[in-house]
Write a protein that holds these residues in place. Structure first.
Motif, PDB file in Angstrom:
ATOM      1  N   UNK A 116       0.879  -1.176   0.000  1.00 46.60           N
ATOM      2  CA  UNK A 116       0.000   0.000   0.000  1.00 46.60           C
ATOM      3  C   UNK A 116       0.913   1.221   0.000  1.00 46.60           C
ATOM      4  N   UNK A 117       0.747   2.091  -1.000  1.00 46.98           N
ATOM      5  CA  UNK A 117       1.717   3.197  -1.108  1.00 46.98           C
ATOM      6  C   UNK A 117       1.548   4.216   0.003  1.00 46.98           C
ATOM      7  N   UNK A 118       2.644   4.851   0.300  1.00 46.19           N
ATOM      8  CA  UNK A 118       2.564   5.963   1.243  1.00 46.19           C
ATOM      9  C   UNK A 118       2.000   7.170   0.495  1.00 46.19           C
ATOM     10  N   UNK A 119       1.232   7.942   1.200  1.00 50.39           N
ATOM     11  CA  UNK A 119       0.608   9.107   0.572  1.00 50.39           C
ATOM     12  C   UNK A 119       1.085  10.332   1.304  1.00 50.39           C
ATOM     13  N   UNK A 174       1.390  14.993  -2.801  1.00 48.20           N
ATOM     14  CA  UNK A 174       0.592  14.471  -3.909  1.00 48.20           C
ATOM     15  C   UNK A 174      -0.801  15.098  -3.864  1.00 48.20           C
ATOM     16  N   UNK A 192      -4.173  15.190  -0.682  1.00 46.43           N
ATOM     17  CA  UNK A 192      -4.544  13.960   0.019  1.00 46.43           C
ATOM     18  C   UNK A 192      -3.389  13.470   0.882  1.00 46.43           C
ATOM     19  N   UNK A 204      -7.074   9.897   3.602  1.00 44.24           N
ATOM     20  CA  UNK A 204      -7.484   8.614   3.015  1.00 44.24           C
ATOM     21  C   UNK A 204      -8.357   7.857   4.004  1.00 44.24           C
ATOM     22  N   UNK A 205      -7.893   7.821   5.259  1.00 39.36           N
ATOM     23  CA  UNK A 205      -8.656   7.107   6.289  1.00 39.36           C
ATOM     24  C   UNK A 205     -10.056   7.724   6.455  1.00 39.36           C
ATOM     25  N   UNK A 242     -11.679   9.415   4.206  1.00 36.39           N
ATOM     26  CA  UNK A 242     -12.472   9.125   2.997  1.00 36.39           C
ATOM     27  C   UNK A 242     -13.037   7.716   3.066  1.00 36.39           C
ATOM     28  N   UNK A 243     -12.200   6.770   3.460  1.00 36.32           N
ATOM     29  CA  UNK A 243     -12.656   5.376   3.557  1.00 36.32           C
ATOM     30  C   UNK A 243     -13.761   5.254   4.612  1.00 36.32           C
ATOM     31  N   UNK A 244     -13.558   5.927   5.739  1.00 36.19           N
ATOM     32  CA  UNK A 244     -14.555   5.890   6.804  1.00 36.19           C
ATOM     33  C   UNK A 244     -15.878   6.476   6.350  1.00 36.19           C
TER      34      UNK A 244
END
Lengths: 208, 345
Positions: free
Chosen positions: B310-313, B317, B320, B325-326, B328-330
């Protein structure tokens, strides 16, 4: 490529490989705290739901730091612990969100019981039988061994998440040594450099 | 190079802490050294060039080395300061004598005192004798004591030398007196045996005897003059004090002085030590990786298999980050139920 895209691709790839392994129930753990296990479990659950086109039961089994329940605002709601203690019905504890294929089972009252092998076996095999996929977020092995080992015995697959350039290898080996799973645990490299991201696909392609 | 840079980034905070600790301690020590060091010096005018002005080089005895009066005296002082007996005599004339008596390792104490002296030449006839210490009162004491002990030693050496020379000349004088008496006796005997008038041959013989007597008497006078010179010259020099004049007396310094060099040395050592520690850390951190630095490390964990990365963000970039990300997923999974964000697992 944006961060969202690369993450989505990574979770989709992970879900595809779990699907290829034929695992119905998957648990995510790590050697230490802060490795990103809950995020990986959440992302993989979403991708598995998309891939299999069916509802996925996401279980917060992290007795030490139930961050998924906290994220969902359900840290005080009845959940897994209450169900294992037979204090509530499973359907009542599972939370569904309209438009989402994730059925979420929060941690519940952690003081009521601890995950026992027999109860978990029954839970995974029978009570969650209506779900084609079960994803469990687990605590770190070294910090929460009693909360991980029973799950490892009943889940089809355990995935150990480690952070690239952060997780000490000796600690990881120690954690893996304590993990007595039926199947060999698989490794998920989290927060990987871009150069490391495509490697698992190449490795798997080479094996097949 | 990239692995080393990666190690450097990975241990960034540790490296910063090490450098802060080592360099900070070094700079603090250098500052303290600089502000508590006092140098006291005496400037000395050396008037007389030694008769042994030309000395030979040990590597090439045929090549003479021109040595000025100042450098000769500076060398002499330097050599004296390397001897324990000289430094001991110096210390015993100062307030450090109690410390010397109490010192467990006298040799180390004397060596440390000897190293605190510094003798430098300035031109052909000027030299300075300096003493560096953390107590401003000690410096003048030590410099004065060193000059006094040197003067004692030189005077003592002069007396010893003149005594030895006198003994030698006395022996030569006795021999010369005997020769003169013999020559006088031979001439008297000749005169008694050969009354005037003398023939040419007799006159020539008498002239030879007279010449021998004259030579013997001249040598006798010369030796007597040397004896007087050997006896009187050191005394005259000592009394005149012209050979070694202290132009500027050492003073008690009110402000720190002379600590620049030791402070710079301390700072340089600290800088080098910090750099060496960091280099060692980076080298070891790269050669002996203790973290999973990529799929290759994970592959060594067989039979466990790597199934995904899983790439680091990073925030670079776009907008985000991993926390985004967390969230957004939640939001997708839990919808509007998400109320707060605690520590991320």
């Amino acid at each position: 490529m944006s961060g969202d895209d690369s993450m989505t691709r990574a979770f989709d790839g992970l879900a595809s490989r779990i699907d290829a392994l034929g695992a119905r129930s998957v648990g995510f753990t790590s050697a230490l705290l802060g490795e990103g296990v809950s995020t990986v479990a959440l992302g993989t659950a979403l991708s598995l739901a998309e891939l299999r086109g069916d509802e996925v039961l996401l279980v917060d089994g992290n007795w030490l730091q139930p961050s998924l329940s906290e994220d969902a605002g359900l840290d005080a709601a009845p959940g897994l612990a209450d169900r294992l203690a037979r204090a509530t019905e499973l359907d009542a504890a599972i939370r569904r969100t309209p438009g989402s294929r994730i059925a979420f089972l929060p941690i519940g009252d952690r003081t009521s019981t601890r995950p026992a092998l027999r109860a978990l076996g029954s839970f995974v095999a029978s009570e969650t039988g209506s779900f084609e996929t079960v994803v469990v977020d687990l605590p770190p092995i070294l910090a929460g061994e009693p909360f991980v080992l029973p799950w490892a015995a009943v889940l089809d697959q355990i995935c150990v998440v480690l952070r690239e350039e952060a997780t000490p290898l000796p600690v990881l080996r120690q954690a893996l040594g304590r993990l007595h799973a039926v199947n060999a645990p698989c490794i998920v490299l989290n927060r990987a450099k871009p150069s490391s991201v495509d490697v698992p696909a190449k490795l798997l392609a080479a094996r097949t | 190079m990239r692995p080393y840079l990666a190690t450097l980034r990975r241990y960034g905070w540790l490296i910063a802490a090490i450098l802060a600790l080592v360099w900070g301690a070094g700079l603090a020590s250098a500052y303290v050294d600089y502000t508590t060091t006092f140098e006291s010096d005496a400037t000395i005018w050396v008037l007389r060039a030694s008769p042994e002005l030309l000395v030979t080089s040990p590597s090439d005895p045929s090549a003479p080395i021109l040595q000025t009066a100042a450098s000769q005296q500076a060398d002499l002082l330097d050599q004296l300061l390397q001897t324990q007996s000289f430094v001991r005599d110096v210390v015993q004339k100062t307030s450090l004598s109690a410390a010397l008596a109490a010192a467990q390792d006298e040799r180390r104490f004397l060596a440390s005192v000897g190293k605190s002296f510094q003798v430098d030449t300035h031109g052909t006839n000027l030299l300075t004798v300096a003493y560096i210490s953390h107590d401003p009162k000690i410096g003048p004491e030590m410099v004065n004591a060193a000059l006094a002990v040197r003067a004692d030693r030189v005077a003592q050496a002069s007396v010893t030398f003149s005594a030895a020379a006198s003994t030698l000349y006395q022996q030569q004088l006795a021999s010369a007196q005997t020769q003169a008496l013999d020559a006088q006796k031979k001439l008297d005997d000749f005169d008694a045996e050969h009354p005037a008038p003398l023939s040419d041959i007799q006159q020539h013989s008498r002239d030879q005897l007279r010449l021998t007597l004259d030579f013997a008497q001249i040598r006798l006078g010369d030796i007597r003059g040397r004896i007087d010179q050997a006896t009187l010259a050191p005394a005259v020099l000592a009394v005149s004090g012209m050979e070694f004049q202290v132009v500027d007396q050492p003073r008690v310094e009110a402000t720190p002085r002379g600590g620049t060099k030791p402070a710079a040395m301390t700072a340089a050592i600290a800088f080098a030590a910090g750099a060496a520690l960091v280099t060692l850390l980076v080298l070891l951190g790269t050669i002996l990786p203790s973290h999973a630095t990529g799929p290759a490390d994970v592959a060594r964990l067989a039979p466990m298999k790597l199934i995904a990365s899983v790439p680091r963000v990073s925030r670079a970039q776009g907008s985000v980050g991993s926390g985004d990300v967390r969230r957004s997923l939640g939001a997708i999974a839990f919808g509007g139920r998400r109320e707060k964000s605690g520590p991320r697992g």
